[in-house]
Structure formats: C-alpha cells, structure tokens
Design an enzyme around this catalytic site. Structure first.
Site, PDB file in Angstrom:
ATOM      1  N   HIS A  61       0.800  -1.348   0.086  1.00 17.39           N
ATOM      2  CA  HIS A  61       0.025  -0.192   0.094  1.00 17.39           C
ATOM      3  C   HIS A  61       0.974   1.479   0.024  1.00 17.39           C
ATOM      4  CE1 HIS A  61       0.604   0.965   4.481  1.00 17.39           C
ATOM      5  NE2 HIS A  61       0.448  -0.196   4.439  1.00 17.39           N
TER       6      HIS A  61
ATOM      7  N   CYS B  14       2.883  -5.040   6.629  1.00 15.42           N
ATOM      8  CA  CYS B  14       2.515  -4.772   5.316  1.00 15.42           C
ATOM      9  C   CYS B  14       3.803  -4.173   4.511  1.00 15.42           C
ATOM     10  CB  CYS B  14       1.444  -4.152   5.216  1.00 15.42           C
ATOM     11  SG  CYS B  14      -0.195  -4.790   5.927  1.00 15.42           S
TER      12      CYS B  14
END
Length: 535
Positions: A422, A441
């Site tokens: 992301h 992440c």
C-alpha cells in the site's frame, strides 16, 4: 543307460518338479530382506521419501548392487567437491566405512540421493521462520531418476548441473561464494580498530588499515594502499562499501559501517551459502511477469516480459512484526482505501494511547464501526478507557483521506495473512537506509506508478488525477493476475558480479544456519558396530 552322475540327475529332477523357482524365490526374498534392513539402517534425512526412492531404485535392479569399490570412492569424492562448490557441506556426504557388501552399496546410494535432493530442493524445509515460503511449498525431486542416471554411467557433473537451480541469481551468487572463500583462504581482510568515527579529510593511524580492508574486498584500487589521510578516493571507496551493505553512503566510518567492515570473510562466505540454500527452495520459474520483494534489502522489482520494468524502495515489517516470506498473487488495487485497524494494533497500541488521551480517536480520524446497537460509543465519547481490560472491545476504521494509513492505493494479495502492499502518508521514511518500520505490510515508494503499470495503458498518466477527482473507494482489477514473491535475501551478486549484503533483520539466517547444521548430522553418524570414516 545314462552315465550322468546321480547328483546331476537328482538336481534336474527337482527342477522339473518346480523346486528351482522356489529356491530362486527364497533367494530373492532373502535379498529383499537384506535390502530393506540396509535401507532401514541407513542414516536418511527423510526416511519415508528417501527410503521409498532407494527401494524403487534397487527394485529396478532386481536387488543388485550399483557401485563398485574404486568407482564408488571416486564418485563420492567428486560429490563432496561439487557439494562444496555449491555451498553445501561436503561432510554431509562422507560415509561410514561399510565395505563393499550390500549394506555399503545402499550407503553410497543414500549419500548420492541426499546430494541430489539437497541440491535440487534444499537440505532443509523452506519454513517461514528461516526465510522460506512455508514447509508445504517444497518442490519435488526424482531421486530414482537421479540414481539411475549415475548407475548408468552418466557424468556426475552433468547430473549435478541438471539438479542445480537454473537462475542467473544462483549462478552469480555461487561465483561470489568462490570469491569470498578465496579471500578467506588468503587470510581474509584486516580488522579495523575501534575508535572515533573516521571522516573525510582526517589523518588517523587507522586509515592505512581501512585502505587494506577495502582493497581486500574490491572496494578500493590496489594502488591506493598508501597514506594516512582520509582523502577523496578513499571516501569513494567507503561509499561503495556502504552501498553494497545497505548503509547510508555518507563516506563516514561510524559505528554501523565499522561493524560491517569487521565482519570476517569466513562469515560472509557462510552468509552466501545460507542464501544459496534459499535459492533451492524457489519454484522452477518465476514467470516472465512478476513482482519480487527483497524483504531484507527493503527493495522491490517489477518484471515485465522478462525485464526489470520498475524498481523502488519499500518499507517492511519491523522486528516485532516481520513481513513473511510468501509466494502469492495480486489481482486488484483499491483506490482511496479505508483502513480497518487490525485487532492486534487496537489492543497493543491504540488502547494505551486512549488511556492517556481520550480524544485520540477523533484526532487520528478513527471511527468505531462495530459496537452494540444503541450504544453511544460511536465516537468513543464518555468511555472510561482505563476500565477496559487488555482487549479493545470494538472494531476501528479509518476512512479514506490524507491522513489514512494506507494512503491512496492498496494492492490486494491472495491468501496473504492480511498482508498487502500500500501507499503511505509518511513519505520521509523512503529517504532512510533502514526501513523495517511497518506492522508487516509493504509500503511502496511509488504506488501510483506501480498502479498505472499494472492497470495498463489506458491508465498511464491518469491514475493520480482520477483518485483526486473521485474520492470514493473503488476496486479495480489488474490487466492480468501478477505473481508476487516476497523473499529474504541477505546476500546476492549483481549483474557485474559485485556482492551485496544486508543485515539479518529477523534472525532467519541464524536459524537457517542452525537448521543446516542439524540436517548434516544424520549423514555423518556411523552405523552401529562400524567404524566411522570416509570413502
């Protein structure tokens, strides 16, 4: 009247009556019993698959021995030499002195089988805690075919090449292992004494040692060995070294640079061997289109049609929240994503902050989205957070916007344990050399460019404007499903053969080294009643 001896006539009579097949069957059964016992006693790393391969190999030979004494000794000696060149421990393939009987033949076969398997799919399982994709992702190795080829007289070097991973990255790193071992064999490089940091322009008695150190590793030309002044060419040599080790290339020898300079050549060779093991876990092909993330290097590459189309820095998980190695796929991207706060973050980070500042939800643009009907806690108003136990009782959501933790884009990954790629609203971190800062992440340096590349030509130069014009949350499918490989490389060689090293962020190298040491032990254990030795 026949003049044949009575014994001959009796033997022929027994054969006619069917006794000869019975004798042969008894002999075959005895051979099989001995063979099964020899296989059961052999020090196999994985008894079930390796034992089956050995039984199938000898069944195809009707239980006959495959190797003669002198030929077996040569074959095993060559095996150990080839193993060492591939970064495998040659001691693994040294055998107990079992002689030339069937037991000894099985031991030779077991050692050869182990070598082929270790080279083809790795000596240990590719578990995630050692930087693999998971134990269940290990490939297949046709041990029977490998043994048959050698028994038929096909060259060991040829079969070794067949079993070797056919990646240019593996070949380059194997050459790097040879270089590192040559440096170690020549005495390694000098250790730089501790002291104040060394900065450009200074004169210090440690500078000549620094010069010799950098010359040994190829970061400084050999004709620059003299001089106690930290001059321009030496500064450039230090910067080259820093870039190769993932350090800020400031040309100053501070604490981190000193620590990397003083890692012995032998340790770097072992680090290379550990990373060669990880190459053996890889699928036989990454595919012509894929995304590769090097977790340890905090770097990402996008490969299109076999060529690197894009590279960028990434942020990966910190030491407490490591980004897992995985083999997954990406098929969609979310524009203006909302962030559903993971329970672990709500429990461990947000709840303690609420106890100190009851307005933390409002100031961080966080919403309570899962609470009992009619409850007045949608914004957290009036909640005594100090009265709540260790578990946060609600689900939190951060709506799209400039403060959203996911930024403008979120790239979905399949079956990824809630790990995804992301954007981020904190761009400053990409200027740092150390970027292990997330909760697992992968944050992207240039997410819009990645989105345009993966969404196809019609989105080129348009994605950022589209996101700005339309604030709604939307999911777009990519032009094609893209394989994604998140890998843990702490050593590699680039296209020029230059070696690069990174810190063992999560301790995977250390655990893999221990696992490789354990894996070696069974093959070097002498059988009961026999003398240990080498063939």
């Amino acid at each position: 009247m026949s003049s044949r001896p009575l014994l001959f006539s009796l033997t022929m009579g027994l054969a006619v009556l069917g006794w000869e097949p019975a004798v042969q069957a008894q002999s075959a059964a005895e051979t099989q019993r001995r063979l099964d016992a020899a296989i059961a006693a052999a020090p196999l790393a994985e008894p079930t698959p390796e034992g089956k391969a050995l039984r199938d190999f000898y069944r195809g030979r009707q239980g006959q021995a495959a190797w003669t004494g002198a030929a077996a000794e040569t074959l095993l000696r060559d095996t150990r030499a080839l193993a060492a060149a591939q970064g495998l421990d040659p001691a693994t393939y040294a055998l107990p002195n079992a002689g030339n009987d069937l037991d000894g033949d099985v031991l030779v076969s077991a050692a050869l089988l182990r070598f082929g398997r270790d080279l083809s799919i790795g000596a240990v399982l590719p578990a995630r805690n050692v930087g693999g994709f998971g134990a269940e992702t290990r490939g297949d190795f046709d041990g029977v075919r490998f043994l048959r080829a050698l028994a038929e007289g096909k060259p060991l070097a040829e079969q070794t090449e067949t079993a070797t991973p056919h990646y240019v990255g593996y070949a380059r790193l194997r050459e790097g292992l040879e270089k590192a071992r040559a440096i170690a064999a020549a005495g390694g490089w000098p250790t730089l004494p501790a002291g104040d940091k060394l900065a450009p322009g200074e004169t210090d008695e440690r500078v000549p040692v620094l010069r010799r150190r950098l010359i040994a590793s190829g970061d400084l030309a050999a004709d620059l060995a003299e001089g106690a002044t930290y001059d321009g060419p030496l500064v450039e040599g230090v910067k080259r070294f820093q870039l190769r080790h993932g350090l800020d290339p400031d040309g100053v020898v501070g604490g981190r640079t000193l620590a990397h300079l003083n890692v012995p050549a032998e340790s770097r060779a072992r680090q290379i061997a550990v990373n060669l093991e990880r190459w053996r876990w890889m699928p036989r092909s990454f595919g012509r289109h894929h995304i590769a993330v090097n977790i340890a290097a905090q770097q990402m590459e996008v490969v299109e049609d076999g060529n690197v189309a894009m590279t960028m820095r990434v942020v990966v998980g910190d030491i407490k929240h490591p980004t897992p190695s995985m083999n997954t796929t990406m098929s969609s991207v979310v524009l203006n994503p909302a962030w559903r706060v993971p329970t672990s973050i709500a429990n461990k980070e947000i709840l303690p902050k609420l106890r100190k500042d009851p307005n933390y939800l409002a100031t961080s643009n966080l919403q309570i989205v899962d609470y009992p009907e009619g409850s007045p806690v949608s914004a957290g108003d009036g909640v005594d957070w100090n009265a709540i136990g260790k578990k946060f009782p609600y689900r939190l959501r951060q709506p799209p916007g400039p403060d959203n933790a996911l930024g403008q884009l979120k790239f979905n990954l399949t079956d990824s344990d809630d790990i995804y790629m992301h954007d981020t609203n904190n761009r400053k971190v990409f200027g740092r050399s150390y970027r292990a800062l997330s909760h697992g992440c992968v944050r992207l340096e240039r997410p819009v460019e990645l989105g345009e590349l993966l969404l196809g030509a019609r989105w080129q130069g348009r994605l950022a404007d589209n996101i700005a014009a339309n604030k709604s949350t939307r999911t777009l499918m990519l032009e094609r499903t893209v394989p994604v490989y998140m890998m843990y490389w702490t050593a590699w060689a680039d296209e020029n053969g230059i070696l690069h090293f990174r810190d063992d962020l999560y301790g995977h190298d250390r655990r893999l080294t221990t696992a490789l040491d354990r894996a070696r032990a069974p093959a070097t254990r002498p059988l009961s009643g026999r003398t240990a030795g080498t063939s």
